[in-house]
Design a protein around this motif. Sequence first.
Motif, PDB file in Angstrom:
ATOM      1  N   SER A 146       4.621   7.658 -15.190  1.00 25.34           N
ATOM      2  CA  SER A 146       4.530   6.969 -13.903  1.00 25.34           C
ATOM      3  C   SER A 146       4.592   7.992 -12.781  1.00 25.34           C
ATOM      4  O   SER A 146       5.333   8.975 -12.860  1.00 25.34           O
ATOM      5  N   LEU A 147       3.810   7.756 -11.730  1.00 20.77           N
ATOM      6  CA  LEU A 147       3.804   8.609 -10.544  1.00 20.77           C
ATOM      7  C   LEU A 147       4.283   7.802  -9.344  1.00 20.77           C
ATOM      8  O   LEU A 147       3.788   6.698  -9.097  1.00 20.77           O
ATOM      9  N   ILE A 148       5.216   8.370  -8.591  1.00 18.17           N
ATOM     10  CA  ILE A 148       5.706   7.737  -7.368  1.00 18.17           C
ATOM     11  C   ILE A 148       5.427   8.679  -6.215  1.00 18.17           C
ATOM     12  O   ILE A 148       5.917   9.814  -6.193  1.00 18.17           O
ATOM     13  N   ILE A 149       4.624   8.227  -5.251  1.00 25.79           N
ATOM     14  CA  ILE A 149       4.273   9.013  -4.068  1.00 25.79           C
ATOM     15  C   ILE A 149       5.106   8.512  -2.898  1.00 25.79           C
ATOM     16  O   ILE A 149       4.984   7.349  -2.484  1.00 25.79           O
ATOM     17  N   LEU A 150       5.953   9.362  -2.352  1.00 28.95           N
ATOM     18  CA  LEU A 150       6.826   9.009  -1.230  1.00 28.95           C
ATOM     19  C   LEU A 150       6.403   9.849  -0.034  1.00 28.95           C
ATOM     20  O   LEU A 150       6.539  11.073  -0.039  1.00 28.95           O
ATOM     21  N   SER A 151       5.871   9.189   0.983  1.00 27.30           N
ATOM     22  CA  SER A 151       5.240   9.917   2.070  1.00 27.30           C
ATOM     23  C   SER A 151       5.849   9.569   3.426  1.00 27.30           C
ATOM     24  O   SER A 151       6.722   8.697   3.540  1.00 27.30           O
ATOM     25  N   SER A 152       5.379  10.249   4.466  1.00 27.06           N
ATOM     26  CA  SER A 152       5.771   9.964   5.845  1.00 27.06           C
ATOM     27  C   SER A 152       4.600  10.301   6.756  1.00 27.06           C
ATOM     28  O   SER A 152       3.813  11.199   6.470  1.00 27.06           O
ATOM     29  N   ARG A 153       4.511   9.548   7.860  1.00 25.70           N
ATOM     30  CA  ARG A 153       3.375   9.686   8.765  1.00 25.70           C
ATOM     31  C   ARG A 153       3.851   9.634  10.214  1.00 25.70           C
ATOM     32  O   ARG A 153       4.750   8.867  10.548  1.00 25.70           O
ATOM     33  N   GLY A 154       3.254  10.459  11.045  1.00 26.94           N
ATOM     34  CA  GLY A 154       3.646  10.466  12.451  1.00 26.94           C
ATOM     35  C   GLY A 154       3.210   9.217  13.189  1.00 26.94           C
ATOM     36  O   GLY A 154       3.943   8.678  14.024  1.00 26.94           O
ATOM     37  N   ASP A 155       2.026   8.737  12.879  1.00 25.91           N
ATOM     38  CA  ASP A 155       1.470   7.532  13.493  1.00 25.91           C
ATOM     39  C   ASP A 155       1.766   6.339  12.578  1.00 25.91           C
ATOM     40  O   ASP A 155       2.608   6.429  11.693  1.00 25.91           O
ATOM     41  N   TYR A 156       1.057   5.247  12.773  1.00 22.12           N
ATOM     42  CA  TYR A 156       1.269   4.067  11.935  1.00 22.12           C
ATOM     43  C   TYR A 156      -0.083   3.437  11.596  1.00 22.12           C
ATOM     44  O   TYR A 156      -1.124   3.781  12.165  1.00 22.12           O
ATOM     45  N   GLY A 157      -0.057   2.509  10.624  1.00 25.97           N
ATOM     46  CA  GLY A 157      -1.269   1.796  10.257  1.00 25.97           C
ATOM     47  C   GLY A 157      -2.120   2.501   9.226  1.00 25.97           C
ATOM     48  O   GLY A 157      -3.326   2.285   9.159  1.00 25.97           O
ATOM     49  N   TYR A 158      -1.494   3.337   8.374  1.00 26.74           N
ATOM     50  CA  TYR A 158      -2.241   4.078   7.355  1.00 26.74           C
ATOM     51  C   TYR A 158      -2.284   3.375   6.001  1.00 26.74           C
ATOM     52  O   TYR A 158      -2.978   3.832   5.104  1.00 26.74           O
ATOM     53  N   SER A 159      -1.533   2.305   5.841  1.00 23.44           N
ATOM     54  CA  SER A 159      -1.553   1.570   4.575  1.00 23.44           C
ATOM     55  C   SER A 159      -2.840   0.753   4.474  1.00 23.44           C
ATOM     56  O   SER A 159      -3.520   0.533   5.485  1.00 23.44           O
ATOM     57  N   PRO A 160      -3.208   0.313   3.259  1.00 21.11           N
ATOM     58  CA  PRO A 160      -4.436  -0.460   3.101  1.00 21.11           C
ATOM     59  C   PRO A 160      -4.507  -1.632   4.085  1.00 21.11           C
ATOM     60  O   PRO A 160      -3.544  -2.390   4.235  1.00 21.11           O
ATOM     61  N   GLY A 161      -5.636  -1.740   4.795  1.00 24.62           N
ATOM     62  CA  GLY A 161      -5.816  -2.790   5.775  1.00 24.62           C
ATOM     63  C   GLY A 161      -5.347  -2.423   7.163  1.00 24.62           C
ATOM     64  O   GLY A 161      -5.594  -3.155   8.124  1.00 24.62           O
ATOM     65  N   GLY A 162      -4.676  -1.269   7.305  1.00 25.99           N
ATOM     66  CA  GLY A 162      -4.171  -0.833   8.607  1.00 25.99           C
ATOM     67  C   GLY A 162      -5.237  -0.188   9.463  1.00 25.99           C
ATOM     68  O   GLY A 162      -6.329   0.143   9.007  1.00 25.99           O
ATOM     69  N   ARG A 163      -4.894   0.057  10.715  1.00 26.63           N
ATOM     70  CA  ARG A 163      -5.848   0.585  11.692  1.00 26.63           C
ATOM     71  C   ARG A 163      -6.312   2.000  11.364  1.00 26.63           C
ATOM     72  O   ARG A 163      -7.398   2.424  11.774  1.00 26.63           O
ATOM     73  N   ASN A 164      -5.500   2.744  10.605  1.00 29.94           N
ATOM     74  CA  ASN A 164      -5.848   4.121  10.246  1.00 29.94           C
ATOM     75  C   ASN A 164      -6.063   4.314   8.744  1.00 29.94           C
ATOM     76  O   ASN A 164      -6.101   5.447   8.266  1.00 29.94           O
ATOM     77  N   ALA A 165      -6.205   3.227   8.021  1.00 30.17           N
ATOM     78  CA  ALA A 165      -6.315   3.331   6.559  1.00 30.17           C
ATOM     79  C   ALA A 165      -7.491   4.199   6.131  1.00 30.17           C
ATOM     80  O   ALA A 165      -7.406   4.933   5.142  1.00 30.17           O
ATOM     81  N   SER A 166      -8.586   4.140   6.865  1.00 26.73           N
ATOM     82  CA  SER A 166      -9.797   4.861   6.450  1.00 26.73           C
ATOM     83  C   SER A 166      -9.664   6.373   6.566  1.00 26.73           C
ATOM     84  O   SER A 166     -10.447   7.115   5.958  1.00 26.73           O
ATOM     85  N   ILE A 167      -8.679   6.865   7.318  1.00 25.89           N
ATOM     86  CA  ILE A 167      -8.516   8.314   7.454  1.00 25.89           C
ATOM     87  C   ILE A 167      -7.270   8.825   6.729  1.00 25.89           C
ATOM     88  O   ILE A 167      -6.858   9.972   6.911  1.00 25.89           O
ATOM     89  N   ASN A 168      -6.676   7.978   5.904  1.00 21.94           N
ATOM     90  CA  ASN A 168      -5.524   8.399   5.107  1.00 21.94           C
ATOM     91  C   ASN A 168      -6.016   9.007   3.798  1.00 21.94           C
ATOM     92  O   ASN A 168      -6.494   8.305   2.917  1.00 21.94           O
TER      93      ASN A 168
END
Length: 229
Positions: A146-168
């Motif tokens: 199993s792989l667990i990816i734990l991340s952090s982002r300066g902006d918001y909306g990078y999850s699927p369906g978010g405003r920045n998802a396409s550039i994540n």
Amino acid sequence: MTSILHIDASARPLTSVESPYGSHSRRLSARFLSRWREADSAKVIYRDVGQKPPSPVSADWIRAAFTPPELRMAWMADTLAESERLVDELLGADVIVVGVPMYNFGPPAQFKAWIDNIVRVGRTFGFDRSRSGEPYWPLLSTAGKSLIILSSRGDYGYSPGGRNASINSVEQSIASAFSYIGITDIHSIAVEYDEFADERLQLSIGEAETEVDALVEKLAAARRAKATA
């Protein structure tokens, strides 16, 4: 006992619990390990590639990696020695936990260097140009990792369906590399709003920590059930 490979990739050496300028991805990965130890026993191997990155792939590395082991010269074995250790650590792990912040829409270069060292022909994926159909195939698809990816982002909306998802390009690029070698049980959790440094950040941290706790409970329970089956 579950074997866990814990990797941190942030350039920040401290967690955001330890310092107001610390890393949220380190905070989440540390919490994951702490909660796992509360839930179940574990053997942990730790690598801080953010502070001590692996050597990047070189022309000599490529030549050595694509030379059959029985034909490698001594210098080739020396060139691949670090990569061999990293692959061995991956192969020995049941769970891979990676703390990987977003840097300019993708993972840090230090973590990409680690990926380049563990995606290895003959060790984590197979290649045979004479093979019928697809000449490449994963070697870890039956390993149950199993792989667990734990991340952090300066902006918001990078999850699927978010405003920045396409550039994540963080989770997707990591998942692509791991799926290629046969690890497809992949989970991801992230903190957002870091650059805003307001109540939205604190709320995001709290939500991410709650998700980490729930994921640990789920995975640890599944591992215990598998061990007693």
